[in-house]
Write an enzyme that holds these catalytic residues in place. Structure first.
Site, PDB file in Angstrom:
ATOM      1  N   CYS A   1       0.836  -1.212   0.000  1.00 21.93           N
ATOM      2  CA  CYS A   1       0.000   0.000   0.000  1.00 21.93           C
ATOM      3  C   CYS A   1       0.869   1.260   0.000  1.00 21.93           C
ATOM      4  O   CYS A   1       1.562   1.518  -0.979  1.00 21.93           O
ATOM      5  CB  CYS A   1      -0.966  -0.054   1.190  1.00 21.93           C
TER       6      CYS A   1
ATOM      7  N   ASP B   1      -9.694  -4.440  -5.737  1.00 24.28           N
ATOM      8  CA  ASP B   1      -8.842  -3.502  -5.002  1.00 24.28           C
ATOM      9  C   ASP B   1      -9.260  -2.082  -5.353  1.00 24.28           C
ATOM     10  O   ASP B   1      -9.055  -1.627  -6.475  1.00 24.28           O
ATOM     11  CB  ASP B   1      -7.378  -3.759  -5.370  1.00 24.28           C
TER      12      ASP B   1
ATOM     13  N   HIS C   1      -8.285  -5.046  -1.105  1.00 22.71           N
ATOM     14  CA  HIS C   1      -7.109  -4.265  -0.710  1.00 22.71           C
ATOM     15  C   HIS C   1      -6.747  -4.560   0.757  1.00 22.71           C
ATOM     16  O   HIS C   1      -7.618  -4.550   1.619  1.00 22.71           O
ATOM     17  CB  HIS C   1      -7.412  -2.773  -0.887  1.00 22.71           C
TER      18      HIS C   1
HETATM   19  C1  LIG Z   1     -13.506  -0.580  -0.332  1.00 26.49           C
HETATM   20  O1  LIG Z   1     -13.374  -1.879  -0.886  1.00 26.49           O
HETATM   21  C2  LIG Z   1     -14.609  -2.490  -1.208  1.00 26.49           C
HETATM   22  C3  LIG Z   1     -14.295  -3.910  -1.664  1.00 26.49           C
HETATM   23  O2  LIG Z   1     -13.285  -3.926  -2.631  1.00 26.49           O
HETATM   24  C4  LIG Z   1     -15.322  -1.669  -2.272  1.00 26.49           C
HETATM   25  O3  LIG Z   1     -16.573  -2.240  -2.552  1.00 26.49           O
HETATM   26  C5  LIG Z   1     -15.511  -0.248  -1.755  1.00 26.49           C
HETATM   27  O4  LIG Z   1     -16.057   0.550  -2.772  1.00 26.49           O
HETATM   28  C6  LIG Z   1     -14.179   0.341  -1.311  1.00 26.49           C
HETATM   29  N1  LIG Z   1     -14.374   1.639  -0.707  1.00 26.49           N
HETATM   30  C7  LIG Z   1     -13.765   2.730  -1.120  1.00 26.49           C
HETATM   31  C8  LIG Z   1     -14.109   3.967  -0.398  1.00 26.49           C
HETATM   32  O5  LIG Z   1     -12.969   2.739  -2.035  1.00 26.49           O
END
Ligand SMILES: *[C@@H]1O[C@H](CO)[C@@H](O)[C@H](O)[C@H]1NC(C)=O
Ligand SMILES: *[C@@H]1O[C@H](CO)[C@@H](O)[C@H](O)[C@H]1NC(C)=O
Ligand SMILES: *[C@@H]1O[C@H](CO)[C@@H](O)[C@H](O)[C@H]1NC(C)=O
Ligand SMILES: *[C@@H]1O[C@H](CO)[C@@H](O)[C@H](O)[C@H]1NC(C)=O
Length: 287
Positions: free
Chosen positions: A176, A222, A254
């Site tokens: 990351c 991710d 991620h």
């Molecule tokens: C966080 O990860 C999830 C699963 O990959 C995804 O659905 C979600 O949109 C993500 N949130 C952000 C704020 O990027």
């Protein structure tokens, strides 16, 4: 508090500013491939275990040091050293300590700089990811931390090289927030090979400038390094005839390689296989 969508826009703005003003990798023309540090960079499971490394100082930076068991230290063998560039929880967070300890059991001296200088994100964000501190400003913390880390890493690498000498075999891995440092180091002769897992803060230039063999350990889903970015990265590496390997773990998101849920069989396997792959990749170029 902003609703998350507004926050996301702010994150993108913050990343643009972060990547824009300084350094060799800041070409304004280079499109962003791995996104800003967001909430998904701070969620996941905390692992249980007893860390066996120590805290040393290199170039004024507190550094987690994990050393290989004696059986691995042959007199005539060159020392193998991993530069470990951690996620936002820092090299001294238990998950990262245990990961570094694992690499050490595989015959490597592992060094993780605390480039957050005692202020890792774990001081501000709880394991279930609600901010402890309602006034915590993630973007400000990332901007401060990126600046500090950018300033500290070059002298820290010089310090590591002084400590272990020119004959040691160096490699770099980044997770990351740490991914840019593993890629930037792998664009030089400072290491023999590099790797990242679920990267953040990268542009196309990071892939274009790569000189050393590089492993990409990726989550299927991710938010920071989405499918289109991964495919674009693959295209660049293939076009440039880079030496690389891309692995993708189904059912992961991620953070899986550091903060996977170990009671979930799929997540445990992916986390452990990612770490084994890093070692397999580094063994290939250091043995
Ligand atoms: C966080 O990860 C999830 C699963 O990959 C995804 O659905 C979600 O949109 C993500 N949130 C952000 C704020 O990027
Ligand atoms: C870690 O240890 C705590 C306390 O012993 C326990 O409650 C928790 O379930 C453990 N977590 C895992 C992932 O084993
Ligand atoms: C490591 O040691 C330094 C110097 O003694 C200290 O300031 C720092 O807090 C220590 N870090 C950790 C995580 O123990
Ligand atoms: C981890 O995975 C187990 C098994 O799938 C599940 O029961 C548990 O709720 C998960 N823990 C977290 C924190 O997601």
């Amino acid at each position: 508090m902003f609703p998350f969508s507004v926050k996301s826009v702010l994150h993108v703005l913050a990343l643009t500013l972060l990547l824009a003003p300084s350094g060799v990798f800041s070409s304004l023309a280079s499109p962003v491939l791995a996104g800003p540090i967001g909430k998904n960079c701070t969620i996941g499971s905390i692992h249980n275990g007893t860390a066996t490394g120590r805290n040393i100082s290199i170039a004024g930076v507190s550094t987690y040091l994990a050393e290989p068991p004696a059986a691995h230290i042959g007199k005539d063998k060159a020392k193998k050293v991993i530069l470990f560039f951690s996620d936002v929880f820092g090299a001294f967070a238990i998950n990262n300590e245990l990961l570094q300890d694992y690499f050490a059991t595989q015959g490597y001296t592992v060094l993780g700089p605390d480039y957050f200088f005692g202020d890792p994100i774990g001081l501000h964000v709880s394991p279930d990811l609600e901010p402890f501190d309602p006034n915590f400003d993630l973007n400000a913390w990332v901007a401060k931390s990126k600046k500090q880390a950018d300033a500290a890493v070059p002298a820290w690498i010089d310090g590591v090289k002084k400590r272990y000498g020119p004959k040691a075999k160096y490699t770099a891995v980044g997770y990351c927030f740490g991914a840019p440092y593993s890629m930037e180091t792998s664009a030089t002769d400072q290491v023999l090979a590099g790797a990242f897992a679920h990267p953040g803060l990268l542009t196309e230039d990071h892939f274009r400038k790569l000189k050393k063999p590089f492993l990409l350990s990726c989550a299927e889903s991710d938010s920071s390094f989405p499918l289109e970015s991964r495919r674009r990265a693959e295209d660049i590496l293939a076009e440039d005839h880079a030496t690389y390997h891309v692995q993708i773990f189904s059912g992961t998101t991620h953070g899986f390689a550091v903060r996977g849920n170990l009671t979930n069989e799929n997540e445990r396997w992916a986390k452990e296989e990612s770490a084994r792959s890093v070692i397999g990749w580094f063994d290939r170029f250091t043995d």
